[in-house]
Design a protein around this motif. Structure first.
Motif, short mmCIF file in Angstrom:
data_model
loop_
_atom_site.label_atom_id
_atom_site.label_comp_id
_atom_site.label_asym_id
_atom_site.label_seq_id
_atom_site.Cartn_x
_atom_site.Cartn_y
_atom_site.Cartn_z
N ALA A 40 14.09 0.19 60.56
CA ALA A 40 13.64 -1.22 60.82
C ALA A 40 13.04 -1.55 59.24
CB ALA A 40 12.62 -1.36 61.60
N GLY A 41 13.30 -2.90 58.83
CA GLY A 41 12.65 -3.01 57.44
C GLY A 41 12.45 -4.41 57.10
N ILE A 42 11.76 -5.06 56.31
CA ILE A 42 11.49 -6.51 56.29
C ILE A 42 11.33 -6.53 54.60
CG2 ILE A 42 8.92 -6.34 56.64
CD1 ILE A 42 9.01 -8.92 57.86
N VAL A 43 11.82 -7.78 54.02
CA VAL A 43 11.47 -8.15 52.60
C VAL A 43 11.09 -9.69 52.61
CG1 VAL A 43 13.87 -8.48 52.52
CG2 VAL A 43 12.40 -7.97 50.17
N TYR A 44 10.10 -9.71 51.65
CA TYR A 44 9.75 -11.37 51.26
C TYR A 44 9.98 -11.44 49.78
CZ TYR A 44 7.43 -11.83 55.88
OH TYR A 44 7.29 -11.87 57.09
N GLY A 45 10.73 -12.32 49.05
CA GLY A 45 10.98 -12.29 47.77
C GLY A 45 9.75 -13.20 47.04
N GLY A 46 10.06 -13.13 45.66
CA GLY A 46 8.81 -13.72 45.05
C GLY A 46 7.68 -12.90 44.17
N TYR A 47 7.27 -13.43 43.27
CA TYR A 47 6.52 -12.82 42.47
C TYR A 47 5.00 -12.42 43.22
CZ TYR A 47 8.83 -14.18 38.29
OH TYR A 47 9.74 -14.54 37.33
N PHE A 48 4.43 -11.47 42.95
CA PHE A 48 3.65 -10.74 43.90
C PHE A 48 2.30 -11.76 44.13
CE2 PHE A 48 -0.54 -8.85 44.23
CZ PHE A 48 -0.65 -8.18 45.28
N HIS A 49 2.11 -12.61 43.10
CA HIS A 49 0.77 -13.52 43.20
C HIS A 49 1.23 -14.65 44.37
CE1 HIS A 49 2.96 -15.68 39.96
NE2 HIS A 49 2.59 -16.75 40.52
N GLU A 50 2.56 -15.16 44.45
CA GLU A 50 3.04 -15.82 45.44
C GLU A 50 2.69 -15.27 46.82
OE1 GLU A 50 6.08 -18.19 42.40
OE2 GLU A 50 6.82 -16.35 43.74
N ASN A 51 2.80 -14.12 47.36
CA ASN A 51 2.54 -13.70 48.51
C ASN A 51 1.34 -14.14 49.18
OD1 ASN A 51 4.81 -11.62 49.31
ND2 ASN A 51 4.64 -11.64 47.29
N SER A 82 -1.65 -12.83 52.26
CA SER A 82 -2.24 -11.38 52.73
C SER A 82 -1.31 -11.08 53.68
CB SER A 82 -3.68 -11.90 52.93
OG SER A 82 -4.64 -11.95 51.84
N GLU A 83 -0.91 -12.09 54.74
CA GLU A 83 -0.30 -11.69 55.86
C GLU A 83 1.18 -11.32 55.70
OE1 GLU A 83 -3.33 -14.56 56.66
OE2 GLU A 83 -1.64 -14.85 55.41
N LYS A 84 1.61 -11.73 54.55
CA LYS A 84 3.12 -11.06 54.10
C LYS A 84 2.89 -9.45 53.61
CE LYS A 84 5.57 -15.27 53.08
NZ LYS A 84 6.20 -16.13 52.19
N ILE A 85 1.75 -9.42 52.76
CA ILE A 85 1.62 -8.27 52.14
C ILE A 85 1.42 -6.91 53.47
CG2 ILE A 85 0.10 -6.58 51.01
CD1 ILE A 85 -0.20 -9.22 49.14
#
Length: 266
Positions: free
Chosen positions: A90-101, A103-106
């Protein structure tokens, strides 16, 4: 060698993508299959599809919930039997630059990709060690070896998973437990998880990846990197200056631009 026939194999994220394809291969080899997945609809569809292929069981599990994982691990062993082979897929990915993430996504990315595999292994490892028989396969990523813009959180989670996985292998070998560990570091796979990615390096076919992973487990391979060129990543990073490595990998090969049009699975 790891014999799959008659063994109980648990796959996380096993109701879709390469998880589902690996499950089919397990059943073809006479293994008994346990699927953990968060998507109830996909899980039931897969169970219906696989029921005539062999012994298959499904559980709806949120692998980010440590208490839930512990309870379900016990339930599997009580209802079906001890797990012989664990495939952390199982895995998950969110794209975008780090500062665009957010806290919940991290937090979610780290829990799914890095922490959950450790928690699952922790729950099943003691039994494997007692029986002096078992195999843990961790599907990490080439992103666990190669830094890449617009996937900093994902890469961070996969670097953690890759480092843990191979350290676990060394521990199992040092302690002579009889438990094998395989770390898989594939490039982008055409499962839809990385929809929108554009790459000069061919994107991997999910059917071929699934088959290669199962064969790697059977052969007790330590590392499975796909494509073959990924085997030279660490060597290149140590041999060349960073500026040259960045120029070649990022500029010439174009890896650093692969996530520019990332959309991901809807």
């Amino acid at each position: 060698m790891t014999k799959i026939s008659s063994k109980l194999v648990l796959i996380t994220g096993g109701a879709s993508g390469i998880g589902k394809l690996m499950g089919r291969e397990i059943l073809k080899r006479g293994g008994r299959l346990v699927i953990w997945d968060l998507n109830k609809i996909h899980l039931q569809q897969t169970l219906n599809e696989f029921e005539e292929l062999g012994d298959v069981y499904g559980y709806t599990v949120d692998i980010t919930n440590t208490l839930w994982v512990k309870e379900m691990a016990k339930q599997v062993e009580d209802e079906i039997g001890p797990v012989d082979i664990l495939i952390n897929n199982a895995g998950i990915v969110y794209g975008g630059y780090f500062h665009e993430n957010t806290s919940e996504k991290i937090d979610k990315t780290m829990k799914v990709n890095a922490i959950a595999p450790m928690q699952l292994a922790l729950n099943f490892l003691a039994g494997m060690m007692n029986r002096k028989l078992g195999h843990i396969c961790n599907i990490t990523s080439s992103a666990g070896l190669v830094s890449n813009p617009k996937m900093a959180v994902y890469a961070g989670s996969k670097w953690a998973a890759t480092g843990w996985s191979d350290s676990l292998r060394l521990e199992m070998k040092q302690l002579k437990t009889g438990v094998a560990v395989t770390t898989v570091t594939p490039y982008y796979i055409n499962t839809g998880m990385f929809a929108g990615v554009k790459s000069n390096i061919p994107i991997l076919d999910q059917h071929k990846v699934a088959l290669k992973v199962i064969r790697a487990i059977e052969r007790n391979k330590v590392y499975l990197s796909m494509p073959w060129s990924m085997r030279f990543v660490r060597f290149s990073q140590g041999l060349f200056p960073i500026w040259f490595y960045d120029w070649f990998v990022g500029g010439v090969i174009g890896v650093y631009k692969t996530m520019d049009d990332f959309k991901g699975r809807k």
